[in-house]
Design a protein around this motif. Structure first.
Motif, PDB file in Angstrom:
ATOM      1  N   GLY A 394      42.666   2.899   1.853  1.00 49.30           N
ATOM      2  CA  GLY A 394      43.441   4.133   1.730  1.00 49.30           C
ATOM      3  C   GLY A 394      42.760   5.297   2.433  1.00 49.30           C
ATOM      4  N   ALA A 395      41.445   5.392   2.264  1.00 52.13           N
ATOM      5  CA  ALA A 395      40.697   6.473   2.915  1.00 52.13           C
ATOM      6  C   ALA A 395      40.718   6.315   4.432  1.00 52.13           C
ATOM      7  CB  ALA A 395      39.264   6.487   2.394  1.00 52.13           C
ATOM      8  N   LEU A 396      40.554   5.076   4.923  1.00 54.31           N
ATOM      9  CA  LEU A 396      40.608   4.842   6.359  1.00 54.31           C
ATOM     10  C   LEU A 396      41.999   5.128   6.920  1.00 54.31           C
ATOM     11  CD1 LEU A 396      38.514   1.556   6.747  1.00 54.31           C
ATOM     12  CD2 LEU A 396      37.917   3.823   7.623  1.00 54.31           C
ATOM     13  N   ARG A 397      43.019   4.766   6.148  1.00 54.83           N
ATOM     14  CA  ARG A 397      44.400   5.037   6.559  1.00 54.83           C
ATOM     15  C   ARG A 397      44.627   6.528   6.719  1.00 54.83           C
ATOM     16  NH1 ARG A 397      47.717   4.143   1.673  1.00 54.83           N
ATOM     17  NH2 ARG A 397      46.909   6.241   1.285  1.00 54.83           N
ATOM     18  N   ASP A 398      44.249   7.297   5.714  1.00 53.81           N
ATOM     19  CA  ASP A 398      44.459   8.748   5.772  1.00 53.81           C
ATOM     20  C   ASP A 398      43.627   9.386   6.874  1.00 53.81           C
ATOM     21  OD1 ASP A 398      46.139   8.331   3.646  1.00 53.81           O
ATOM     22  OD2 ASP A 398      44.706   9.034   2.129  1.00 53.81           O
ATOM     23  N   SER A 400      42.764   7.947   9.671  1.00 55.25           N
ATOM     24  CA  SER A 400      43.401   7.615  10.948  1.00 55.25           C
ATOM     25  C   SER A 400      44.642   8.464  11.184  1.00 55.25           C
ATOM     26  CB  SER A 400      43.756   6.128  10.990  1.00 55.25           C
ATOM     27  OG  SER A 400      42.589   5.338  11.036  1.00 55.25           O
ATOM     28  N   LEU A 401      45.435   8.658  10.151  1.00 52.91           N
ATOM     29  CA  LEU A 401      46.637   9.474  10.303  1.00 52.91           C
ATOM     30  C   LEU A 401      46.285  10.923  10.661  1.00 52.91           C
ATOM     31  CD1 LEU A 401      48.928   8.210   7.383  1.00 52.91           C
ATOM     32  CD2 LEU A 401      49.323   7.942   9.845  1.00 52.91           C
ATOM     33  N   ALA A 402      45.124  11.363  10.246  1.00 53.80           N
ATOM     34  CA  ALA A 402      44.699  12.728  10.565  1.00 53.80           C
ATOM     35  C   ALA A 402      43.999  12.811  11.913  1.00 53.80           C
ATOM     36  CB  ALA A 402      43.769  13.249   9.464  1.00 53.80           C
ATOM     37  N   GLY A 403      43.725  11.669  12.547  1.00 59.01           N
ATOM     38  CA  GLY A 403      43.019  11.658  13.820  1.00 59.01           C
ATOM     39  C   GLY A 403      43.890  12.148  14.963  1.00 59.01           C
ATOM     40  N   GLY A 404      43.255  12.333  16.104  1.00 60.87           N
ATOM     41  CA  GLY A 404      43.981  12.908  17.234  1.00 60.87           C
ATOM     42  C   GLY A 404      44.408  11.928  18.301  1.00 60.87           C
ATOM     43  N   SER A 405      44.014  10.655  18.188  1.00 64.79           N
ATOM     44  CA  SER A 405      44.329   9.693  19.241  1.00 64.79           C
ATOM     45  C   SER A 405      45.536   8.855  18.893  1.00 64.79           C
ATOM     46  CB  SER A 405      43.128   8.777  19.499  1.00 64.79           C
ATOM     47  OG  SER A 405      42.947   7.880  18.418  1.00 64.79           O
ATOM     48  N   ARG A 406      46.128   8.265  19.927  1.00 65.79           N
ATOM     49  CA  ARG A 406      47.259   7.360  19.719  1.00 65.79           C
ATOM     50  C   ARG A 406      46.837   6.144  18.897  1.00 65.79           C
ATOM     51  NH1 ARG A 406      49.353   2.791  22.843  1.00 65.79           N
ATOM     52  NH2 ARG A 406      51.620   2.614  22.565  1.00 65.79           N
ATOM     53  N   ALA A 407      45.659   5.595  19.205  1.00 68.15           N
ATOM     54  CA  ALA A 407      45.193   4.419  18.474  1.00 68.15           C
ATOM     55  C   ALA A 407      45.053   4.723  16.989  1.00 68.15           C
ATOM     56  CB  ALA A 407      43.864   3.938  19.051  1.00 68.15           C
ATOM     57  N   GLU A 408      44.497   5.876  16.650  1.00 65.40           N
ATOM     58  CA  GLU A 408      44.350   6.243  15.240  1.00 65.40           C
ATOM     59  C   GLU A 408      45.714   6.426  14.583  1.00 65.40           C
ATOM     60  OE1 GLU A 408      40.461   8.910  14.669  1.00 65.40           O
ATOM     61  OE2 GLU A 408      41.642   9.515  16.419  1.00 65.40           O
ATOM     62  N   ALA A 422      51.492   6.583   1.742  1.00 65.57           N
ATOM     63  CA  ALA A 422      51.445   7.630   2.761  1.00 65.57           C
ATOM     64  C   ALA A 422      52.524   7.436   3.825  1.00 65.57           C
ATOM     65  CB  ALA A 422      50.063   7.682   3.416  1.00 65.57           C
ATOM     66  N   LEU A 423      53.646   6.848   3.476  1.00 61.15           N
ATOM     67  CA  LEU A 423      54.724   6.652   4.448  1.00 61.15           C
ATOM     68  C   LEU A 423      55.319   7.978   4.929  1.00 61.15           C
ATOM     69  CD1 LEU A 423      56.450   3.502   2.908  1.00 61.15           C
ATOM     70  CD2 LEU A 423      55.308   3.634   5.130  1.00 61.15           C
ATOM     71  N   PRO A 424      55.575   8.938   4.050  1.00 64.37           N
ATOM     72  CA  PRO A 424      56.083  10.227   4.565  1.00 64.37           C
ATOM     73  C   PRO A 424      55.107  10.899   5.533  1.00 64.37           C
ATOM     74  CG  PRO A 424      56.461  10.056   2.214  1.00 64.37           C
ATOM     75  CD  PRO A 424      55.573   8.907   2.580  1.00 64.37           C
ATOM     76  N   ALA A 425      53.805  10.775   5.246  1.00 68.08           N
ATOM     77  CA  ALA A 425      52.809  11.362   6.151  1.00 68.08           C
ATOM     78  C   ALA A 425      52.825  10.651   7.495  1.00 68.08           C
ATOM     79  CB  ALA A 425      51.417  11.274   5.526  1.00 68.08           C
ATOM     80  N   ALA A 426      53.002   9.334   7.477  1.00 69.88           N
ATOM     81  CA  ALA A 426      53.070   8.576   8.725  1.00 69.88           C
ATOM     82  C   ALA A 426      54.275   9.005   9.552  1.00 69.88           C
ATOM     83  CB  ALA A 426      53.122   7.084   8.435  1.00 69.88           C
ATOM     84  N   ALA A 427      55.421   9.162   8.887  1.00 68.72           N
ATOM     85  CA  ALA A 427      56.623   9.597   9.605  1.00 68.72           C
ATOM     86  C   ALA A 427      56.450  11.005  10.163  1.00 68.72           C
ATOM     87  CB  ALA A 427      57.838   9.536   8.674  1.00 68.72           C
ATOM     88  N   ALA A 428      55.826  11.864   9.381  1.00 73.52           N
ATOM     89  CA  ALA A 428      55.620  13.253   9.814  1.00 73.52           C
ATOM     90  C   ALA A 428      54.683  13.340  11.015  1.00 73.52           C
ATOM     91  CB  ALA A 428      55.060  14.077   8.649  1.00 73.52           C
ATOM     92  N   ARG A 429      53.741  12.391  11.147  1.00 74.94           N
ATOM     93  CA  ARG A 429      52.843  12.384  12.296  1.00 74.94           C
ATOM     94  C   ARG A 429      53.479  11.722  13.510  1.00 74.94           C
ATOM     95  NH1 ARG A 429      49.763  13.374  14.644  1.00 74.94           N
ATOM     96  NH2 ARG A 429      47.803  12.206  14.609  1.00 74.94           N
ATOM     97  N   LEU A 430      54.252  10.680  13.274  1.00 79.93           N
ATOM     98  CA  LEU A 430      54.853   9.942  14.385  1.00 79.93           C
ATOM     99  C   LEU A 430      55.964  10.739  15.059  1.00 79.93           C
ATOM    100  CD1 LEU A 430      55.013   6.361  12.840  1.00 79.93           C
ATOM    101  CD2 LEU A 430      53.865   6.952  14.985  1.00 79.93           C
ATOM    102  N   GLN A 431      56.724  11.505  14.292  1.00 82.79           N
ATOM    103  CA  GLN A 431      57.883  12.188  14.858  1.00 82.79           C
ATOM    104  C   GLN A 431      57.517  13.137  16.006  1.00 82.79           C
ATOM    105  OE1 GLN A 431      61.235  11.461  13.722  1.00 82.79           O
ATOM    106  NE2 GLN A 431      61.501  12.361  15.757  1.00 82.79           N
ATOM    107  N   PRO A 432      56.558  14.039  15.821  1.00 86.66           N
ATOM    108  CA  PRO A 432      56.200  14.901  16.963  1.00 86.66           C
ATOM    109  C   PRO A 432      55.555  14.124  18.100  1.00 86.66           C
ATOM    110  CG  PRO A 432      54.744  15.308  15.097  1.00 86.66           C
ATOM    111  CD  PRO A 432      55.836  14.437  14.599  1.00 86.66           C
ATOM    112  N   TRP A 433      54.904  13.009  17.783  1.00 86.52           N
ATOM    113  CA  TRP A 433      54.288  12.223  18.848  1.00 86.52           C
ATOM    114  C   TRP A 433      55.348  11.672  19.799  1.00 86.52           C
ATOM    115  CZ3 TRP A 433      49.547  11.191  20.820  1.00 86.52           C
ATOM    116  CH2 TRP A 433      49.469  10.149  21.741  1.00 86.52           C
ATOM    117  N   VAL A 434      56.418  11.079  19.247  1.00 83.42           N
ATOM    118  CA  VAL A 434      57.434  10.488  20.124  1.00 83.42           C
ATOM    119  C   VAL A 434      58.232  11.561  20.859  1.00 83.42           C
ATOM    120  CG1 VAL A 434      57.619   8.344  18.814  1.00 83.42           C
ATOM    121  CG2 VAL A 434      59.110  10.270  18.225  1.00 83.42           C
TER     122      VAL A 434
END
Length: 520
Positions: A394-398, A400-408, A422-434
């Motif tokens: 869980g800590a590694l997941r969070d 990574s989601l807070a990281g700045g790279s595509r891989a993270e 942390a699915l809502p957080a994942a969606a919130a990070r992916l949306q601006p990326w795409v």
């Protein structure tokens, strides 16, 4: 039955040029993708290939590559390659090697092949292919960057378009000689065969002379791009030394780069002579070249990337078991332990993988810790790993989601799917990326999975459609957009803004599909 396309069977740059320059005259075996025409455009009035036609040709070849099982979008390696590629692009633009019309209209995209042979290839339209074997064979970022700069220069100097133009200049007399040979066959078959063979030989020799000039030009321009981006110019020389040593040995086919880019003593001497000039050049900041010499990826990071490439290129379990076993030695280095941990993970042995990772990370520099974190997350969310890292994943997941790279970002989103947290957080990070990277097919696909897990079927279908369109699968994209429009009324009306986007995108993609069909 439609033949399977083989990415690894195509020394693409060499064979594409053979196809467009000599057609059947060279009698070279082609991959199914190229043998079917690879969507070659019409050359019109013979004034040469336009930028638009070159991009269409490149997109058609890229579409076939995306469908090939040897195509690989590994986020860790892609981040590393783009960390080299983008500064090279910036330097080429700053030097004027890439004029604005090319910069804006070509793709400038790196593609990875799983092939373990040492090769890279430039494609029309700004695509660059890098095989895993090349990453594994290089010892530093400058060596890898030297090959990428050379291939970039093939594109920036429009070598493919220039070769097509030369083909047109040769075509009238070449065709005439071939016709004379056919006519001569009526009276003397041996004379006819000699005439046709002589015609082919002249055409091939002219082509070789022209391509050698292009190799020298790509060396010269590529060296300037390499050093302009802040990389050590000696990377060109040490890479040439490796290739020269390989050429002296019995070539078993593992260095196809030598066949499409034959080395000469003149090319090697020219690169050596440029080193003193490069070291004497000013070393201050360069406009458009964001990477300085001090920011060149450290050798320790490159060694980990080379280790990852070696493992991902190997499908057989025997070699992976050997790597995992060899790392049991107390003298094993961090790259060896990284390769062993990744191998154990691919063999579905997560406990062994984590033990090897712990040893490797302990002796690794701080500059590589993110790479070890990503590997740990990859192992913990892989097969048979349930219960091994409940307090860590869980800590590694969070993180990574807070990281700045595509891989993270993608690793964090994938772990969110596995843990269902942390699915809502994942969606919130992916949306601006795409939004910022609309051609990132894997990011769109991952966003689609996250949205589906959140119960957002309308958005999930649209995201999956965008993933298909990013790889030129317009039929698949249209199918998913239509499926979105066919959802129950309650689901469609719950998100009217998204529904309006889907309507516009369906019409746009349908037009792209019709245009693609006209070209095929």
């Amino acid at each position: 039955m439609k033949p399977r396309r083989h990415f690894r069977s195509v020394p693409l740059f060499a064979r594409l040029l053979a196809l467009v320059m000599a057609g059947s005259l060279l009698a070279m075996p082609l991959s199914p993708a190229l043998a079917q025409g690879a969507n070659l455009p019409s050359l019109g009035d013979g004034s040469g290939m336009t930028i638009a036609a070159e991009r269409k040709l490149g997109d058609g070849i890229a579409r076939d590559i995306f469908r090939d099982p040897d195509y690989l979008d590994d986020p860790v390696l892609m981040d590393y390659l783009n960390g080299i590629w983008l500064p090279l692009l910036g330097a080429a633009r700053a030097r004027g090697d890439i004029p604005p019309e090319l910069s804006d209209r070509l793709a400038w995209q790196v593609l990875i092949s799983r092939d373990k042979r040492v090769n890279a290839f430039a494609l029309p339209g700004g695509y660059l292919g890098v095989q895993l074997g090349l990453i594994a064979a290089t010892e530093s970022a400058p060596e890898l960057a030297s090959v990428m700069a050379h291939e970039l220069s093939h594109v920036s100097q429009r070598h493919i378009a220039r070769m097509l133009t030369k083909q047109e200049q040769q075509a009238p007399w070449l065709l005439g000689a071939m016709i004379l040979g056919v006519l001569a066959a009526r009276s003397n078959a041996e004379v006819a065969n000699a005439a046709i063979a002589g015609t082919q030989a002249v055409a091939v020799q002219n082509q070789l002379n022209f391509s050698r000039d292009m190799e020298r030009e790509a060396d010269r321009v590529g060296f300037g791009v390499l050093t302009g981006a802040g990389f050590d110019g000696s990377g060109f020389v040490t890479m040439f030394d490796k290739l020269q040593q390989a050429s002296r040995l019995n070539d078993d086919g593992s260095y196809p780069y030598l066949r499409s880019h034959p080395l000469t003593s003149e090319r090697i001497a020219d690169m050596r002579s440029r080193l003193p000039q490069a070291s004497a050049a000013p070393t201050g900041p360069r406009i458009g070249a964001p990477l300085s010499a001090a920011a060149t990826p450290p050798k320790e990071l490159h060694q980990l990337m080379a280790a990852r490439a070696r493992v991902l290129a190997e499908n057989g379990p025997d070699r992976q078991r050997a790597w995992a076993q060899a790392a049991q030695s107390p003298k094993a280095t961090p790259p060896e332990l990284y390769a062993a941990a990744l191998s154990a993970h691919r063999l579905a042995q997560p406990a062994q993988a984590l033990a090897l990772l712990k040893r490797g990370r302990a002796g690794a520099p701080a500059s590589t810790q993110t790479i070890w974190d990503l590997l740990e997350l990859e192992i913990l969310t892989g097969p048979n790993a349930k219960g091994l890292g409940d307090g860590v994943v869980g800590a590694l997941r969070d993180q990574s989601l807070a990281g700045g790279s595509r891989a993270e970002l993608l690793a964090g989103a994938q772990s969110a799917l596995v843990t269902q947290g942390a699915l809502p957080a994942a969606a919130a990070r992916l949306q601006p990326w795409v939004v910022g990277h609309p051609k990132d097919a894997q990011a769109w696909h991952t966003l689609s999975q996250v949205q589906l897990a959140l119960g957002q079927r309308l958005r999930a279908l649209r995201s999956e459609a965008e993933s298909r369109a990013a790889q030129f699968d317009y039929g698949g994209a249209v199918d998913r957009l239509r499926a979105a429009q066919s959802l129950p009324v309650a689901e469609r009306n719950a998100d009217p803004f998204e529904l309006a986007i889907i309507d516009v995108r369906r019409r746009e993609v349908e037009e792209l599909q019709r245009e693609s069909a006209r070209q095929d």
